[in-house]
Design a protein around this motif. Sequence first.
Motif, PDB file in Angstrom:
ATOM      1  N   MET A   1     -12.780 -14.348  -4.502  1.00 12.96           N
ATOM      2  CA  MET A   1     -12.650 -12.970  -5.002  1.00 12.96           C
ATOM      3  C   MET A   1     -13.318 -11.995  -4.034  1.00 12.96           C
ATOM      4  N   ILE A   2     -12.658 -10.926  -3.783  1.00 12.38           N
ATOM      5  CA  ILE A   2     -13.153  -9.929  -2.845  1.00 12.38           C
ATOM      6  C   ILE A   2     -14.324  -9.161  -3.470  1.00 12.38           C
TER       7      ILE A   2
ATOM      8  N   GLU B   1     -16.186  -4.169  -0.435  1.00 16.25           N
ATOM      9  CA  GLU B   1     -15.055  -4.328   0.482  1.00 16.25           C
ATOM     10  C   GLU B   1     -13.825  -3.640  -0.059  1.00 16.25           C
TER      11      GLU B   1
ATOM     12  N   ARG C   1      -9.862   3.564   2.954  1.00  9.61           N
ATOM     13  CA  ARG C   1      -9.090   3.664   4.187  1.00  9.61           C
ATOM     14  C   ARG C   1      -7.635   4.016   3.889  1.00  9.61           C
TER      15      ARG C   1
ATOM     16  N   ALA D   1      -5.130 -13.349  -0.953  1.00 10.81           N
ATOM     17  CA  ALA D   1      -5.524 -12.423  -2.014  1.00 10.81           C
ATOM     18  C   ALA D   1      -4.942 -12.888  -3.338  1.00 10.81           C
ATOM     19  N   LYS D   2      -5.755 -12.886  -4.381  1.00 12.44           N
ATOM     20  CA  LYS D   2      -5.282 -13.232  -5.722  1.00 12.44           C
ATOM     21  C   LYS D   2      -4.692 -11.983  -6.376  1.00 12.44           C
TER      22      LYS D   2
ATOM     23  N   ILE E   1       1.366  -9.479   2.808  1.00 11.53           N
ATOM     24  CA  ILE E   1       0.483 -10.023   3.845  1.00 11.53           C
ATOM     25  C   ILE E   1      -0.843 -10.441   3.227  1.00 11.53           C
ATOM     26  N   ARG E   2      -1.384  -9.545   2.381  1.00 10.59           N
ATOM     27  CA  ARG E   2      -2.674  -9.865   1.758  1.00 10.59           C
ATOM     28  C   ARG E   2      -2.568 -11.118   0.886  1.00 10.59           C
ATOM     29  N   MET E   3      -1.446 -11.222   0.150  1.00 14.85           N
ATOM     30  CA  MET E   3      -1.276 -12.401  -0.693  1.00 14.85           C
ATOM     31  C   MET E   3      -1.134 -13.659   0.161  1.00 14.85           C
TER      32      MET E   3
ATOM     33  N   GLN F   1      -7.547  -3.458  -6.093  1.00  9.29           N
ATOM     34  CA  GLN F   1      -7.425  -2.542  -4.956  1.00  9.29           C
ATOM     35  C   GLN F   1      -6.673  -1.270  -5.343  1.00  9.29           C
TER      36      GLN F   1
ATOM     37  N   ASP G   1      -7.200  -9.400  -7.071  1.00 10.80           N
ATOM     38  CA  ASP G   1      -7.658  -8.632  -5.904  1.00 10.80           C
ATOM     39  C   ASP G   1      -6.745  -7.447  -5.653  1.00 10.80           C
ATOM     40  N   ILE G   2      -5.431  -7.711  -5.702  1.00  8.18           N
ATOM     41  CA  ILE G   2      -4.448  -6.653  -5.466  1.00  8.18           C
ATOM     42  C   ILE G   2      -4.546  -5.598  -6.558  1.00  8.18           C
TER      43      ILE G   2
ATOM     44  N   ARG H   1     -13.915  -0.045   0.456  1.00  7.84           N
ATOM     45  CA  ARG H   1     -13.613   0.336   1.836  1.00  7.84           C
ATOM     46  C   ARG H   1     -12.120   0.276   2.104  1.00  7.84           C
TER      47      ARG H   1
ATOM     48  N   GLU I   1       2.455  -4.881   2.881  1.00  7.85           N
ATOM     49  CA  GLU I   1       1.002  -5.059   2.986  1.00  7.85           C
ATOM     50  C   GLU I   1       0.503  -5.987   1.877  1.00  7.85           C
TER      51      GLU I   1
END
Lengths: 236, 405
Positions: free
Chosen positions: B1-2, B6, B13, B321-322, B315-317, B329, B325-326, B9, B312
Amino acid sequence: MALIELLDMRKSFRMGGKEMEILHGVSLSAERGEFIAMMGPSGSGKSTTMNILGCLDTPTSGKYILDGRDVDSLDGDELATVRNVMIGFVFQGFNLLQRTSALANVEMPMLYSGVGARERRRRAAEALERVGLADRMDHDPSRLSGGQQQRVAIARGIVNKAPILMADEPTGNLDTRTSEEIMALFQELNAKEGITIVLVTHEASVAAHAKRILHFRDGVITSDEPNAIARGGDAA
Amino acid sequence: MISTAEILRVSGRALLANKMRSFLTMLGIIIGVGAVIAAFAVGQGANSVIDRQISMLGSNFMYIFPDRSAVGSFSTPRYLTISDAEAIERECSGAEAVAPLIETSAQMVYGSANWSAEVDGSSASFSAVHEWRVESGRDLLEDDVRAGTKVCVLGMTVADKLFENADPIGKVIRVRTVPFTVVGVFSPKGRFMGGYDQDDFILVPITTAQRRLTRNANTGRVGAIMVKGVSMRALDYLELQINDLLRERHRIRPDRPNDFRVMNVSQILNVRRQTTRTMSILLGAIAVISLIVGGIGIMNIMLVSVTERTREIGIRMAVGAKSADIRLQFLIEAVTLSLLGGILGILLGTAAGLGLARVMQSPPIFGLGSILLAFLFSALVGIAFGFYPAWKASLLNPIDALKYE
């Protein structure tokens, strides 16, 4: 025990109300340290097979055992963890985050495995050095050449020390010379670090770098042969 | 888990990458929150002015206003005059003291000091009706009112602001360029229920106020008549007396309504309470509507953003990335937008409140409560309207997201 064990895997899609099977029972076994190229015309099922091997997609039926674990029984979050820890990906279109430095791109997998900021930076820099981009760490993808972008993607694939690297047409967007360099990098990673590589390509000259070549046609594997005279400087 | 830091950030961004769009998205929340903050501040300011008027009243006290809604009756004169006040004092046995009133506010200058305060034009009975005591100098006299002399009695606050420690008696101050001689200073009453400063006013003869400070010189009109009853119990009787007297003086036919209103303190308080409640409900409704509209704006942009950034997400998955997480975000992006909008809205509302108050001549009052509420509400809007896009993003299949063109 084999690292990858695929048994009678089938995959169908629903298209215009009709069920269409595109993989008709693929079985495959791979050991640690192999370098496999999957070849075949488009629509032959090679990419779908790789997506399933990479836990990006799920089969309709069949059995997939990865490193002794039954992947079919895993839920979405567990699959995400498997991708994070076990598998690195390299794509034809590089798939880097735009407006994000090479270093930050390479750090990304570690964000999701909870590595601290310092350690993340150190390991990302190390991976970029490993692929020969020590002097390009702060560059955005838009300021890198195709070959350099693909190196960043490879660094991202290996940064979490994943034992498997999956590459889907990694040289599809690159010129011949750059393709040779990227394939040499794959060979080196395979030989020196023992990373298992699964490569999808339709170019024989690219597949020639692998140690084992599978041919796909119409959703089945039609041939599976070792490539005795692997092209390029196989350091092993 | 992120980790949360983070994800903050990463979200920051993404928002910075589209500065203009982020700002436009926030605009709905900014305007909504700003309007609410400004309206509450000005409303509170206006309330405190009403507080002052109520604070001037004793318990056995009545206020008579001209009722302008009675226009169309054949009665004359339809407004109140000084002679009405004099007649009540003369003829109503229930009235102990009667004072006409003209209220205005004005800039006043002495030497290099200047100050803006209420100016009450009234008669010599003013201090009797309101129970003001003169601390130094003298009160208004009937002669002052009769002759329209340019004299004034200062509330303690005005005396302090214009003269500091000097003795104001006998000095000449300028009220809107008209020179007035200070003849006395009232002893202080302090703030009314911790709010309005009761000592922030000056008293001048009503005749002088009519001639010099308002345009009612010829008509003899007054804003209101204040009556102090002999006792609480006499109030009902007094009201009847006043009613009969004024109807007769204004020649109102029996089938016509009054052209004035008599209100005692509890009636005034009730009206005040009702006004405040109506205003609060209205402001609340505006707040809710504007925040909902702002929230829909955020949801709209977040949905666009999820679609635009499908690759994006893929890519994260792909790199691990779970779904959570998405989801987090995109949720944090939405909440950041709405919170930032809320903060900017509070700033905008404060500025607007100050500007409006300047025009309306009542100082705005900024409550910490309304600011906190606005802040909390905008965070809530972000969560409520950010959830659906975030949830939609987290449902994406990694391979479909990666293939998305």
